[in-house]
Design an enzyme around this catalytic site. Structure first.
Site, PDB file in Angstrom:
ATOM      1  N   TYR A   1      26.653  44.374  45.448  1.00 53.19           N
ATOM      2  CA  TYR A   1      27.356  45.460  44.767  1.00 53.19           C
ATOM      3  C   TYR A   1      27.740  45.185  43.315  1.00 53.19           C
ATOM      4  CZ  TYR A   1      31.347  42.641  46.415  1.00 53.19           C
ATOM      5  OH  TYR A   1      32.214  41.607  46.692  1.00 53.19           O
TER       6      TYR A   1
ATOM      7  N   ARG B   1      37.070  37.686  40.041  1.00 50.33           N
ATOM      8  CA  ARG B   1      36.738  36.942  41.247  1.00 50.33           C
ATOM      9  C   ARG B   1      35.295  36.461  41.124  1.00 50.33           C
ATOM     10  NH1 ARG B   1      35.871  40.795  45.567  1.00 50.33           N
ATOM     11  NH2 ARG B   1      33.684  40.241  45.354  1.00 50.33           N
TER      12      ARG B   1
ATOM     13  N   HIS C   1      34.508  38.019  48.128  1.00 47.76           N
ATOM     14  CA  HIS C   1      35.862  38.391  48.549  1.00 47.76           C
ATOM     15  C   HIS C   1      36.363  37.421  49.609  1.00 47.76           C
ATOM     16  CE1 HIS C   1      39.270  40.831  49.739  1.00 47.76           C
ATOM     17  NE2 HIS C   1      38.828  40.827  50.985  1.00 47.76           N
TER      18      HIS C   1
END
Length: 405
Positions: free
Chosen positions: A307, A294, A298
């Protein structure tokens, strides 16, 4: 907007932002789990990855999965991915401008979706999550119809049975149960078709998916489970979700699983076609793990710079699925610069059409919320409709009274 331009702008926008985020709160990257020999499960199984097109755009063969496409079909796959990416980029921009409430980008996952989507027959049935914009494109769903729900003007802008493409599913993992039940029905009807269920690596930890695996295996249902392992369930990396590659989970339920290079559109097409043919022939379910990444957030409410490390994202940018196929088309002389320019122009026209369509979407009739709740009439719904109509009318009465004063 060219493909190369998209990547360059993305890097330029994200570079300084990621650096700032790191200075404020350095992200500690999770350590991948290892076996007793110190080997990561995904490294130990890397040789099992099905790949037909390398990141450098070189064609390779696989003993179990072969595919022979015409130059026109190859160019079509490229066009599909470019247009899907352009639509996705426009939707992201529209959300940032306040035109959409939320958007889940597919950036980086175009090959997994277009490859698997083009493997489907018209009579196959698709159960998506909320990120399968490329599969929707392959099924003939108008891109603007995908955006109505995210703008809040409808509960799904298309008839699922018109394209054999179910409505987007926000509840994580539940669509795998729907797909399994539908496949069992297809089987009982004796129809010559298959069902495919899409989900992500995060959803693979849901009990719904485990139940789907159990029922589909026991009843030998003609369903293909297509897991897009983009390696991050929002902020949770895959190594915190499983100790083995996801495709191996199928073994415990009694059906085969395979890991495919999710950035290789040819491999995704070949593997999905084989799995669907297998399901149609009565051999039961199969799990496909499309190992991809990805590239963006998200959803538009997420900040991946908090993160995950820059180095990881940059490494995957080098495996871009669109550039990979373009390199192959150029090296083999299957497409010239005029073709690529035409596709870029078409993608810009699509972006403009989507932008204009979203901004001109009318607000829904408030009373339409009661439509399509039940196939037939229902006394309670009729009562609630009357109460809501009276409530709405009270505002008009209040406005009229105010004008009279």
């Amino acid at each position: 907007m060219t493909v190369e331009g998209t990547a360059e702008r993305k890097t330029a926008r994200g570079g300084s932002k990621r650096t700032t985020a790191k200075k404020a709160a350095p992200a500690k990257k999770a350590s991948p789990s290892k076996d007793r020999n110190g080997v990561r499960p995904d490294e130990a199984e890397h040789d099992q990855l099905v790949q037909l097109l390398t990141p450098e755009g070189k064609r390779v063969e696989h003993p179990d999965y072969a595919i022979d496409l015409t130059p026109g079909e190859l160019r079509g796959l490229y066009r599909d991915m470019v247009l899907t990416r352009r639509f996705d980029a426009e939707a992201t921009t529209l959300q940032r401008q306040g035109e959409l409430g939320l958007w889940a980008s597919l950036l980086g996952q175009e090959a997994a979706q277009i490859g698997s989507g083009r493997a489907l027959r018209d009579d196959d049935y698709v159960f998506p999550t909320y990120r399968e914009h490329g599969v929707a494109w392959c099924r003939g769903v108008d891109p603007t119809n995908l955006l109505g729900m995210f703008r809040g003007v409808n509960n799904g802008g298309w008839d699922p049975n018109s394209n054999n493409f179910h409505l987007y599913t926000i509840v994580i993992g539940s669509q795998t149960l729907h797909a399994t039940g539908y496949a069992m029905g297809v089987q009982k009807d004796g129809a010559d078709s298959a069902v495919i269920a899409y989900f992500g690596d995060g959803a693979s930890s849901q009990g719904d998916v485990a139940e789907s695996f159990t029922f589909s295996a026991v009843y030998n249902a003609p369903v293909v489970f297509f897991c897009q392992n983009n390696q991050w369930a929002i902020s949770e990396p895959t190594e915190k979700q499983t100790r083995v590659p996801l495709y191996q989970r199928a073994r415990g339920y009694g059906f085969p699983g395979v890991r495919v290079d999710g950035n290789d559109v040819l491999a995704c097409l070949a593997v999905t076609k084989a799995a669907l043919d297998r399901a149609r022939s009565g051999e039961g379910p199969m799990l496909i793990e499309a190992f991809t990444y990805r590239m963006g957030a998200h959803t538009t409410s997420d900040d991946p710079t908090r993160y995950r490390a820059d180095e990881e994202t940059l490494a995957w940018e080098a495996k871009d699925p669109i550039l990979r196929l373009r390199r192959y088309l150029e090296a083999e002389g299957l497409a010239d610069e005029g073709y690529f320019t035409a596709v870029d122009e078409e993608s810009e026209a699509l972006g403009k059409r989507v932008r204009e369509a979203v901004r001109s979407m009318p607000d829904p009739d408030p009373m339409s919320i009661f439509d399509n709740v039940y196939a037939d009439g229902h006394a309670l719904v009729d009562e609630e409709r009357a109460q809501f109509a009276a409530y709405q009318a009270s505002f008009a009465d209040a406005d009229a009274a105010a004008e009279g004063n």
